[in-house]
Design an enzyme around this catalytic site. Sequence first.
Site, mmCIF file in Angstrom:
data_model
loop_
_atom_site.group_PDB
_atom_site.id
_atom_site.type_symbol
_atom_site.label_atom_id
_atom_site.label_comp_id
_atom_site.label_asym_id
_atom_site.label_seq_id
_atom_site.Cartn_x
_atom_site.Cartn_y
_atom_site.Cartn_z
ATOM 1 N N LYS A 157 35.310 43.930 44.039
ATOM 2 C CA LYS A 157 35.920 44.814 43.046
ATOM 3 C C LYS A 157 34.869 45.331 42.060
ATOM 4 O O LYS A 157 33.901 44.628 41.764
ATOM 5 C CB LYS A 157 36.997 44.069 42.244
ATOM 6 C CG LYS A 157 38.200 43.639 43.046
ATOM 7 C CD LYS A 157 39.261 43.070 42.119
ATOM 8 C CE LYS A 157 40.549 42.785 42.870
ATOM 9 N NZ LYS A 157 41.637 42.421 41.950
ATOM 10 N N ARG A 293 47.574 50.788 27.132
ATOM 11 C CA ARG A 293 48.242 52.053 26.809
ATOM 12 C C ARG A 293 49.747 51.895 27.047
ATOM 13 O O ARG A 293 50.197 50.902 27.611
ATOM 14 C CB ARG A 293 47.722 53.144 27.752
ATOM 15 C CG ARG A 293 47.973 52.762 29.208
ATOM 16 C CD ARG A 293 47.743 53.870 30.208
ATOM 17 N NE ARG A 293 48.274 53.507 31.506
ATOM 18 C CZ ARG A 293 47.641 52.791 32.426
ATOM 19 N NH1 ARG A 293 46.416 52.350 32.199
ATOM 20 N NH2 ARG A 293 48.219 52.501 33.568
#
Length: 509
Positions: A157, A293
Site C-alpha cells: 500500500k 471530512r
Amino acid sequence: MFRKVLIANRGEIAVRVMRSLREMGIASVAVYSDADRTSLHVRMADEAEHVGPSPSAESYLRIDRILDAARKHNADAIHPGYGFLSENADFAAACEDAGLVFIGPSAHSIRMMGSKTAARQTAIAAGAPVVPGTDHPVTFEEAREFARTEGYPILLKAVAGGGGKGMRRVDAPGELESAYRNAASEAERAFRNAEIYVEKLIERPRHIEIQLLGDRHGNMVHLGERECSIQRRHQKVIEECPSPLVALYPDMRVAMGEAAIRAARAAGYYNAGTVEFLVDQERRFYFLEMNTRLQVEHPVTELVTGLDLVRLQVEIAAGARLPFAQEEVSWRGSSIECRIYAEDPYNDFLPYPGKLTRLDRPLGPGIRLDGCVYNGWTVPMEYDPLLAKLAVWAATRPEATDRMLRALREYDVGGIRTNIGFFRQILEDPEFREGRLHTAFIEEFFTRHKAPQPPPDLAALAALAAAMYTISNAGSAVNGSGINGSSVNNSRQESANAWREAGRGEMLR
Ligand code: MV4
C-alpha cells in the site's frame, strides 16, 4: 454564529450544505468554474463568485482564488464539502491564517491521518486493532522479510494512499519484486510519494465505517456505523445504516465505536470524521484509515439518527459544545443510499454526461434526494458525473429495500444513461436481500448474472409502439411480450405495466 459561509465545492454537496445554512439563517457564497455557470449550486446560493476555468486544478483546487472569493464576499468561514480541498491540510491552515474558520478538523489532524503509516501508529497507540503489517515505509527487502514471517497473500500500500491507488496484492514470492516496483511508481505518480508499506491481505472483507463527531472542547461521540461494502473500483455504490452484520451482532457497534473514538482522540480530532474498518469472515474488525471530512454517504446516518451533520459541523466550528452525550444517540429504522450516476453500467460504467431531456423524481414516504440537476441542464464532462444520492428510510431493512425499489421505479431520467436500472437488479438480488455483503459483491454479481442486459428504454419503445399503432390502426400492439424476454427478474405482467406507464408518460409530454 457565522453570518456568511463560503462553500468551496460544487454539485450535490454544495447544495446540501447550503440547505442547512439556510435553515440556520446563515448566508451562503458559491464558487463556480466556467463549466458550472448554470449549475444548481450557483442558482441556490445567496452570492456567487467565478473562480476559474473548468479544469478543477484551475478553479476548485485553487486555494488562492477560493480565499480571494471568501475575502471579497466577507465570509466568516469555509465549508470544503468532500473531495477537492476537503482533506488538504495546507488549505485548512491557509483558511485559519486568513482569519477564516475552516469547517472541519485541524490542519494537524488532517496531515496525521493523510499518512497511512502515521494513522496506523496513532491507532496502535490508542489500542485500536489494526491489520498485521508495518507501521513505517518498507524497502523491497523488508517487504519480502515481512511476507516470509507473516505469509502470503500480502497487500502493498502507498503511505500517502487512499482510494486503492498504489495498492498491489501479492500471492507468491515470485510476484513481489515487480508488484513492489509497480506500486511505488503508481504511488509516485498519484501522490508524488513513492513510499510503500505492507499489510496481510484480508480476503473478501466487509467495509464498515464509524461516523464520529467531536467538538473543540474535548467531547466526542460516535453516530454508529455505515456498511459500504458494495463498491466498484474503490468507488462506493450503495451504503446503508445500520450494517446488516452489525444489526445481527450489536456489540460490534459498541466495540468499533469505542475503537474509533480512541484513535481519533489520539489525533486530537474535532468536527465530523469517519474511521474505516475492514471486517473479516470471522467478524474481527481492523482499523483501516480515517477520513477527515464529511462523507458522501452521510445521509444514511442522518436518517437513522435524526441528526443534521452539516448543522452540527457548522456549530462545532463556531465553538459550540456537542449538544448531546453518547447515551442520547439512538438509531431508529434502516436507511439505504444509491449513488445515481450518469454512466453506462452495461458498458464498463463509462461516464455518460449530456443534456437531461426528461426528469421525473421519486417522492413520497421515506424518500430523500440530494441532487444537483434540473431538467434541461447539461451534465458537465469535466467532473464526477454524480447526479444525485437517493436515500430511503423505513422501519426495517426489507422495507427499506422495497421502498428503494419503488423509488427507483419512479425515477425517470431521459437524454443520458444512468445506473438506475442497475440498482434495481442489485436490490432484487437474493444475496443483497440477505445482507451477504463484501467488497467483491459487484464483481461476483456480474458473474452470477451472466452479462446482464440493459433494461429497454421504455419511453422510446412506447413512442415507437404508439407510432406503429397509429399507422396500422390496429389495437393489439401493446402487449409487452418479446420486449422483456432479455431482461432479468422481470415478470411479463410487470413489463406490460411498465409499457403502459411509459406510454402514458409520453402522452402527457
Ligand atoms: C485492504 C484490503 C484487504 N486487506 N487491506 C482499499 C482501498 C484502501 N482504502 C484500502 N483498501 C483495502 N485494504 C488489507 N490488509 C482490502 C481493501 C479493499 C477495499 C477496502 C474498502 C472498500 C473496498 C475495498 C475494495 C477492494 C479492496
